[in-house]
Design an enzyme around this catalytic site. Structure first.
Site, PDB file in Angstrom:
ATOM      1  N   THR A  97       0.842  -1.209   0.000  1.00 39.13           N
ATOM      2  CA  THR A  97       0.000   0.000   0.000  1.00 39.13           C
ATOM      3  C   THR A  97       0.872   1.252   0.000  1.00 39.13           C
ATOM      4  O   THR A  97       0.432   2.337  -0.342  1.00 39.13           O
ATOM      5  CB  THR A  97      -0.965  -0.026   1.200  1.00 39.13           C
TER       6      THR A  97
ATOM      7  N   TYR B 205       6.439 -11.866   4.332  1.00 40.29           N
ATOM      8  CA  TYR B 205       5.205 -11.542   3.601  1.00 40.29           C
ATOM      9  C   TYR B 205       5.046 -12.636   2.555  1.00 40.29           C
ATOM     10  O   TYR B 205       5.717 -12.618   1.537  1.00 40.29           O
ATOM     11  CB  TYR B 205       5.381 -10.165   2.961  1.00 40.29           C
TER      12      TYR B 205
ATOM     13  N   LYS C 110       3.070 -12.806   7.568  1.00 44.40           N
ATOM     14  CA  LYS C 110       1.941 -12.080   6.989  1.00 44.40           C
ATOM     15  C   LYS C 110       1.489 -12.921   5.800  1.00 44.40           C
ATOM     16  O   LYS C 110       2.133 -12.926   4.749  1.00 44.40           O
ATOM     17  CB  LYS C 110       2.461 -10.698   6.568  1.00 44.40           C
TER      18      LYS C 110
END
Lengths: 307, 307
Positions: free
Chosen positions: A54, A141, A165
């Site tokens: 993001t 991630y 994550k």
């Protein structure tokens, strides 16, 4: 470093900070970064993730990645945990990770490699090399469904690996992996695909979730987190229904507008998110109007000044 | 610069150079780079592409990308066209492109952005910004099926855009795009997915193809090119059948071993390709044996020394 308890910090919302770019020059608006961090901390977000997706990580130069990490650490001023996104080649990720440590970041989030060719064992080696060479707690991630979760099983015994994550929306696969990794490895599982998927991931063993929504409506994300922790199903689904249309809007055009929608929402409530960089284009009038509708439903409209 | 005719250089094989990494340290073996370039040029390859995917571009640091471009230009010494791979953020790609120009590369190949979020218009802006800011002929490496070919139509009028390396194996889609772009834009269409797909792409309008196979068996790739140019169907299919098992082997494990197979083949015929970097792992004994079988079928085995 008490790695064993460090992972508990991610039993929370990981707020992915946006990177504000100036209209025209598309340079980073550092004042906007500062405002963004202040907004998040003041509204109760405890974990900040500069240089996540993001944040338009892949639209930043490496110098900008470093400065964004450094400056977010400075702005947070120990009032939040700073999880710094790092990635690219092994050597580059190590360089970024060591820089993050030097400037005071609390931990690193290692992006999935972007290489078009990878093998399970190669991905184990990739993450392991980075984790072993950066003396900070690490979060993986994990988002490429073609790579086996065996990778996570093999890495789970590394002391520095404190959280994952997980960003693949395959719940049975996720649950199986959570169950298969011994509890004494102290891995904190984080839903890596935000509010829309958080209830399902919590049910399967996640204890936190990532969020882009926090950049404009942290109260709602925190409400969801609290409801999930309390197992308040009624509240979970009512909040979930409130945020779902926004998260669905972010998925339009194969998620191409993911960040543009967040920035448009921020702009409409009076924040200063700037524009997105290539390869993301400005929103259409139609998509802006769709954001407007949601902002209105949420009662976040800026009060009109008397004429 | 005569951009109009420059694209004709790609009516040929674009040989993607491998990057040899030393066993152990995994540092680049620059002597190996030199040998690789010499091998390719001596065997008749006219276009060299350092920093393509077969070069493990995404496993290199930016400093290594630059040095690889510079050194391949030096080693080629004007005996081949050097098409330098560049990518990442717009600013990074421009920096790499200008560096490529400064050190004498002939043209740049712009990788598809690795950003998880992109829109068609954003991808147009991405490529356009790079092409407009690097004063060299440009080739677009187009490989994300989620992005519309409208991107190519919009960019095709840029004078500096001389060729497209099309790497999506959707032939009707490719043919339609080739037909839709006016001939006066002088775009040379290149099959971006090598020998296995070259006959189909040529039939649909391609005039060249990329190759990793050239790193060990350039004669075969050149034979295929000649047959395609002459429309010698019998020869095309006989060569195609010879190389197909090798290309299929490279696709195993979701193409994870793509480069490792090439390097193993090179090693078996006495070249010095070194090892692969993370996130690619070493080949299994079984996969090495499969390469051995093909090398033997091709009669490329190194003659045994008398004991």
């Amino acid at each position: 470093m008490d790695y064993q308890s460090f992972g508990k910090k991610f039993e929370d919302i990981s707020g992915i900070t946006i990177t504000p770019f100036k209209e025209g020059s598309k340079e980073i608006d550092w004042n906007g970064v500062k405002e963004n961090v202040k907004f998040l901390i003041n509204r109760g977000v405890n974990v900040l993730v500069p240089c996540g997706n993001t944040s338009e990580f892949y639209a930043l130069t490496l110098e900008e990645v470093k400065e964004e990490i450094r400056y977010v650490v400075e702005c947070a001023n120990k009032r939040a945990t700073v999880l710094a996104g790092v990635g690219y080649s092994v050597a580059t990720a190590i360089e970024l990770g060591n820089y993050a440590k030097d400037v005071g970041a609390d931990c690193i989030m290692i992006h999935m490699p972007v290489h078009p060719f990878m093998t399970d064992d190669g991905v184990v080696d990739y993450f392991k090399s980075i984790i072993e060479n950066v003396d900070l707690p690490a979060v993986i991630y994990f988002k490429n469904p073609a790579i086996s979760d065996r990778v996570l099983e093999e890495l789970s015994s590394l002391e520095r690996l404190v959280a994952v994550k997980y960003a693949i929306n395959d719940l049975p696969r996720f649950a199986r992996t959570v169950h298969s990794i011994p509890a004494h490895h102290n891995i904190t599982w984080v839903c890596g695909i935000a509010e829309k998927w958080a209830p399902f991931f919590f049910h399967a063993g996640a204890r936190g979730f990532t969020s882009g929504l926090v950049n404009l409506y942290p109260e709602k994300s925190l409400e969801l987190l609290a409801a999930l922790k309390k197992n308040d199903e009624t509240k979970v689904w009512s909040v979930w229904n409130e945020v779902l249309p926004f998260e669905n809007l972010r998925e339009k055009y194969n998620s191409g507008v993911n960040v543009a929608i967040v920035k448009e929402g921020m702009r409409q409530i009076g924040l200063n998110p700037g524009v997105t960089r290539e390869p993301v284009s400005p929103l259409s009038a139609e998509d802006k109007a769709a954001v407007r509708t949601l902002i209105h439903q949420w009662n976040l409209d800026i009060p009109k000044q008397p004429q």
